[in-house]
Design a protein around this motif. Structure first.
Motif, mmCIF file in Angstrom:
data_model
loop_
_atom_site.group_PDB
_atom_site.id
_atom_site.type_symbol
_atom_site.label_atom_id
_atom_site.label_comp_id
_atom_site.label_asym_id
_atom_site.label_seq_id
_atom_site.Cartn_x
_atom_site.Cartn_y
_atom_site.Cartn_z
ATOM 1 N N ARG A 143 -8.008 2.509 -5.350
ATOM 2 C CA ARG A 143 -8.718 3.284 -6.374
ATOM 3 C C ARG A 143 -10.230 3.142 -6.230
ATOM 4 O O ARG A 143 -10.981 4.099 -6.403
ATOM 5 C CB ARG A 143 -8.277 2.839 -7.774
ATOM 6 N N ALA A 144 -10.698 1.934 -5.906
ATOM 7 C CA ALA A 144 -12.130 1.733 -5.704
ATOM 8 C C ALA A 144 -12.619 2.522 -4.495
ATOM 9 O O ALA A 144 -13.657 3.208 -4.552
ATOM 10 C CB ALA A 144 -12.440 0.247 -5.538
ATOM 11 N N ALA A 145 -11.874 2.454 -3.389
ATOM 12 C CA ALA A 145 -12.272 3.194 -2.193
ATOM 13 C C ALA A 145 -12.176 4.699 -2.410
ATOM 14 O O ALA A 145 -13.022 5.466 -1.919
ATOM 15 C CB ALA A 145 -11.400 2.773 -1.007
ATOM 16 N N TYR A 146 -11.163 5.140 -3.138
ATOM 17 C CA TYR A 146 -11.012 6.570 -3.425
ATOM 18 C C TYR A 146 -12.220 7.098 -4.199
ATOM 19 O O TYR A 146 -12.767 8.167 -3.870
ATOM 20 C CB TYR A 146 -9.724 6.782 -4.222
ATOM 21 N N GLN A 147 -12.659 6.341 -5.203
ATOM 22 C CA GLN A 147 -13.852 6.750 -5.951
ATOM 23 C C GLN A 147 -15.080 6.752 -5.052
ATOM 24 O O GLN A 147 -15.964 7.605 -5.194
ATOM 25 C CB GLN A 147 -14.070 5.815 -7.143
ATOM 26 N N GLY A 148 -15.152 5.815 -4.117
ATOM 27 C CA GLY A 148 -16.271 5.797 -3.186
ATOM 28 C C GLY A 148 -16.278 7.007 -2.272
ATOM 29 O O GLY A 148 -17.339 7.609 -2.024
ATOM 30 N N PHE A 149 -15.125 7.402 -1.776
ATOM 31 C CA PHE A 149 -15.048 8.592 -0.921
ATOM 32 C C PHE A 149 -15.459 9.855 -1.693
ATOM 33 O O PHE A 149 -16.022 10.784 -1.103
ATOM 34 C CB PHE A 149 -13.635 8.766 -0.371
ATOM 35 N N LEU A 150 -15.182 9.890 -3.004
ATOM 36 C CA LEU A 150 -15.569 11.052 -3.799
ATOM 37 C C LEU A 150 -17.078 11.136 -4.010
ATOM 38 O O LEU A 150 -17.580 12.180 -4.431
ATOM 39 C CB LEU A 150 -14.868 11.020 -5.170
ATOM 40 N N GLN A 151 -17.806 10.048 -3.736
ATOM 41 C CA GLN A 151 -19.260 10.063 -3.896
ATOM 42 C C GLN A 151 -19.987 10.566 -2.651
ATOM 43 O O GLN A 151 -21.211 10.710 -2.664
ATOM 44 C CB GLN A 151 -19.768 8.652 -4.227
ATOM 45 N N VAL A 152 -19.259 10.839 -1.579
ATOM 46 C CA VAL A 152 -19.882 11.349 -0.352
ATOM 47 C C VAL A 152 -20.131 12.846 -0.510
ATOM 48 O O VAL A 152 -19.192 13.613 -0.770
ATOM 49 C CB VAL A 152 -18.967 11.094 0.863
ATOM 50 N N PRO A 153 -21.363 13.307 -0.386
ATOM 51 C CA PRO A 153 -21.644 14.738 -0.554
ATOM 52 C C PRO A 153 -20.945 15.563 0.522
ATOM 53 O O PRO A 153 -20.962 15.207 1.713
ATOM 54 C CB PRO A 153 -23.163 14.828 -0.429
ATOM 55 N N ALA A 154 -20.345 16.667 0.099
ATOM 56 C CA ALA A 154 -19.660 17.545 1.049
ATOM 57 C C ALA A 154 -20.631 18.131 2.068
ATOM 58 O O ALA A 154 -20.302 18.272 3.251
ATOM 59 C CB ALA A 154 -18.928 18.659 0.300
ATOM 60 N N GLY A 155 -21.841 18.463 1.619
ATOM 61 C CA GLY A 155 -22.826 19.049 2.523
ATOM 62 C C GLY A 155 -23.202 18.117 3.652
ATOM 63 O O GLY A 155 -23.431 18.565 4.790
ATOM 64 N N ARG A 156 -23.256 16.829 3.373
ATOM 65 C CA ARG A 156 -23.619 15.878 4.420
ATOM 66 C C ARG A 156 -22.521 15.784 5.474
ATOM 67 O O ARG A 156 -22.809 15.706 6.673
ATOM 68 C CB ARG A 156 -23.860 14.507 3.781
ATOM 69 N N LEU A 157 -21.265 15.794 5.044
ATOM 70 C CA LEU A 157 -20.172 15.776 6.006
ATOM 71 C C LEU A 157 -20.134 17.057 6.834
ATOM 72 O O LEU A 157 -19.906 17.013 8.052
ATOM 73 C CB LEU A 157 -18.832 15.600 5.271
ATOM 74 N N GLN A 158 -20.365 18.192 6.187
ATOM 75 C CA GLN A 158 -20.359 19.463 6.913
ATOM 76 C C GLN A 158 -21.492 19.521 7.926
ATOM 77 O O GLN A 158 -21.320 20.026 9.049
ATOM 78 C CB GLN A 158 -20.454 20.616 5.925
ATOM 79 N N ALA A 159 -22.659 18.980 7.547
ATOM 80 C CA ALA A 159 -23.784 18.968 8.485
ATOM 81 C C ALA A 159 -23.480 18.102 9.699
ATOM 82 O O ALA A 159 -23.791 18.462 10.843
ATOM 83 C CB ALA A 159 -25.037 18.475 7.769
ATOM 84 N N ALA A 160 -22.858 16.942 9.454
ATOM 85 C CA ALA A 160 -22.509 16.059 10.568
ATOM 86 C C ALA A 160 -21.480 16.715 11.488
ATOM 87 O O ALA A 160 -21.561 16.603 12.719
ATOM 88 C CB ALA A 160 -21.974 14.737 10.028
ATOM 89 N N GLN A 161 -20.526 17.416 10.898
ATOM 90 C CA GLN A 161 -19.522 18.097 11.708
ATOM 91 C C GLN A 161 -20.142 19.233 12.522
ATOM 92 O O GLN A 161 -19.780 19.463 13.676
ATOM 93 C CB GLN A 161 -18.406 18.626 10.817
ATOM 94 N N THR A 162 -21.089 19.943 11.910
ATOM 95 C CA THR A 162 -21.767 21.022 12.621
ATOM 96 C C THR A 162 -22.547 20.495 13.820
ATOM 97 O O THR A 162 -22.631 21.153 14.868
ATOM 98 C CB THR A 162 -22.712 21.757 11.664
ATOM 99 N N LEU A 163 -23.091 19.291 13.693
ATOM 100 C CA LEU A 163 -23.851 18.691 14.782
ATOM 101 C C LEU A 163 -22.955 18.060 15.856
ATOM 102 O O LEU A 163 -23.458 17.442 16.790
ATOM 103 C CB LEU A 163 -24.810 17.633 14.230
ATOM 104 N N GLY A 164 -21.652 18.193 15.691
ATOM 105 C CA GLY A 164 -20.736 17.723 16.717
ATOM 106 C C GLY A 164 -20.180 16.337 16.505
ATOM 107 O O GLY A 164 -19.537 15.789 17.411
ATOM 108 N N ALA A 165 -20.400 15.728 15.326
ATOM 109 C CA ALA A 165 -19.876 14.386 15.066
ATOM 110 C C ALA A 165 -18.369 14.440 14.878
ATOM 111 O O ALA A 165 -17.850 15.279 14.143
ATOM 112 C CB ALA A 165 -20.554 13.788 13.830
ATOM 113 N N GLY A 166 -17.651 13.541 15.523
ATOM 114 C CA GLY A 166 -16.222 13.448 15.367
ATOM 115 C C GLY A 166 -15.842 12.741 14.078
ATOM 116 O O GLY A 166 -16.694 12.325 13.285
#
Length: 512
Positions: A143-166
């Motif tokens: 539950r603690a880790a799940y709440q932590g994952f929900l704090q990651v901005p979607a835009g930041r993950l999408q930007a990293a994926q666009t730049l080719g990050a696996g």
């Protein structure tokens, strides 16, 4: 202008703070002033005590490592992958929180004990206690880790994926920095629960792998060695205070949420994600559900031992359990609401909301016995101890809901001529009732399954379901073992009823 507010503030202060002073602070000072206590260094020089302390610390650290390694992938799968039944799995993560420790211990014995259904013969090994710890604490970390994952901005993950990050690069460079404080807070909480745990260690530790909490109980109950027990209590309190303070500090930082859009879960793509999802669900099943199923299975095979449910001892124990829970809930409501009201006026009061959780029930019960010997085996003292362990749940939920209330609601009521009392009764109270019901269910679950304090403070005629199970389990014979399993199933069903009520309240809140 401030004079009319002084009586209300004084009353709010006297209720929760006075109660904590009488039930926690004063007993701890009584332990510190115990004249006959040997020095801590003399006690630590004993090889037997060194092993007890080392094992207590080691089993807590091992549990932290186990739940971290297994909980992070499970939390990632629940946060990032969408699948049928996902909401149900997220709700079921609350189940171990409402299960009494004795039910968990009996479930582990039903799997791996002398008459275990899965792998008998694990008694007198450390694996029983470690598995029981994982049962209770894996959902805490998930539950603690799940709440932590929900704090990651979607835009930041999408930007990293666009730049080719696996996937691994996105995890280590984008998700991990956000996740760390949540994992640290969850690990501190897991360590706190394991280091100061009593019920699981008493049932599963055996003679060699029992923890310091069990040693304290044995020193008091069987050897009447208050001096050595008081030293051990302070050693436990020192370590749990450090873990509790660290958890409070980390939680305060991680609780500062920002307005962001978390990534929406998506269906599993590819073999890797599907395998991870299947492994996560299987792990939750094996660690969090299987012990409960084992209790039900062994109880179903108990045969004639089911007649124990109609015997006078069982009916009396069930009546005592419900009676003590009801009386404790009345006191816990008053304490929880008044503590929440005071915490809104004084920030430092928020910091001591979970003070009862940082002190183990064994330490509390021992300190109370030492300070108030004339109250030993008195019903008010037992009910007060139950309420002490239960009311922080009410405070937490009521305070969170109170903080979320829009200020203009009360201002509008006051502008229409409502007095402060009318505003509190007709505006604030109805809006806080859902949170109060939610806190009450968790508090009731705590009281129904209370075990440690009951062993110290109750009379034989005040036997509860938990102490009756322990009595049957400690008596030789297959029939006594089966009787213990049947009563454990009954206690588990009571806890499940609390879980259903809590789940219904959560669904109602989401619908609103």
């Amino acid at each position: 202008m401030t004079l009319p507010r002084l009586p209300a503030t004084l009353l709010l202060s006297l209720l929760p703070l006075g109660f904590l002073a009488v039930m926690v602070v004063a007993p701890l000072f009584a332990l510190a002033r115990y004249d006959d206590a040997p020095s801590a260094w003399a006690l630590l020089a004993d090889d037997y005590m060194q092993w007890r302390l080392l094992w207590t610390l080691l089993q807590a650290l091992i549990t932290c490592v186990l739940v971290l390694l297994s909980g992070v992938p499970v939390a990632w799968a629940l946060a990032r992958l969408d699948f049928r039944g996902r909401r149900l799995v997220l709700r079921l993560l609350m189940l171990p929180f409402v299960m009494p420790t004795l039910v968990a211990g009996m479930g582990v014995l039903a799997l791996f004990g002398p008459r275990g259904a899965l792998w008998p013969g694990w008694q007198d090994t450390p694996y029983l206690l470690l598995y029981g710890n994982v049962f209770f604490n894996l959902p805490v970390l998930v539950r603690a880790a799940y709440q932590g994952f929900l704090q990651v901005p979607a835009g930041r993950l999408q930007a990293a994926q666009t730049l080719g990050a696996g996937a691994w690069q996105r995890f280590f460079h984008v998700e991990w920095p956000v996740l760390r404080p949540w994992l640290a807070g969850g690990a501190c909480l897991v360590f706190l629960y394991c280091f100061s745990g009593f019920g699981l260690a008493l049932l599963l530790g055996g003679s060699r792998y029992a923890t310091v909490e069990v040693e304290i109980y044995q020193l008091i109950a069987y050897e009447l060695d208050m001096a050595r027990a008081s030293v051990l209590v302070w050693l436990v309190l020192g370590i749990t205070a450090l873990a509790g303070g660290l958890y409070a500090l980390i939680s305060r930082r991680s609780a500062e949420r920002k307005s962001l859009r978390p990534p929406l879960p998506a269906p599993a793509q590819g073999f890797g994600q599907k395998l991870l999802l299947a492994a996560a669900l299987l792990l939750l099943l094996l660690c969090c559900v299987l012990p409960l199923l084992a209790v039900a299975w062994q109880a179903a095979l108990a045969g004639g031992s089911w007649r124990v449910l109609l015997e006078a001892d069982t009916l009396q124990a069930a009546g005592n359990t419900l009676r003590f829970t009801f009386l404790a809930m009345l006191l816990a409501v008053v304490l929880g609401v008044s503590h929440a009201a005071l915490a809104r006026r004084a920030a430092w009061v928020r910091g001591i909301t979970f003070l009862p959780f940082m002190v183990s029930p064994v330490c509390v019960a021992f300190g109370v016995l030492l300070l108030y010997p004339q109250w030993t085996a008195s019903l008010p003292l037992l009910i007060a101890t139950y309420a002490l362990l239960a009311y922080p749940f009410i405070t937490k939920d009521v305070l969170a809901a109170w903080d979320a209330l829009p200020a203009n609601y009360q201002a509008a009521a006051r502008s229409m001529g409502a007095s402060p009392f009318q505003t509190a009764c007709q505006v604030t109270a109805p809006l806080l009732l859902p949170a109060l019901r939610r806190g009450l269910t968790l508090a009731a679950a705590t009281c129904i399954g209370e075990f440690a304090a009951t062993l110290f403070l109750s009379r034989p005629e005040w036997q509860t379901l938990t102490t009756l199970i322990y009595r049957y389990l400690g008596t030789a014979g297959a029939d006594n073992h089966d009787r213990a399993m049947v009563i454990t199933l009954f206690l588990m069903l009571l806890a499940l009823l609390v879980f259903v009520l809590l789940d219904a309240a959560e669904k109602k809140n989401e619908a609103v």
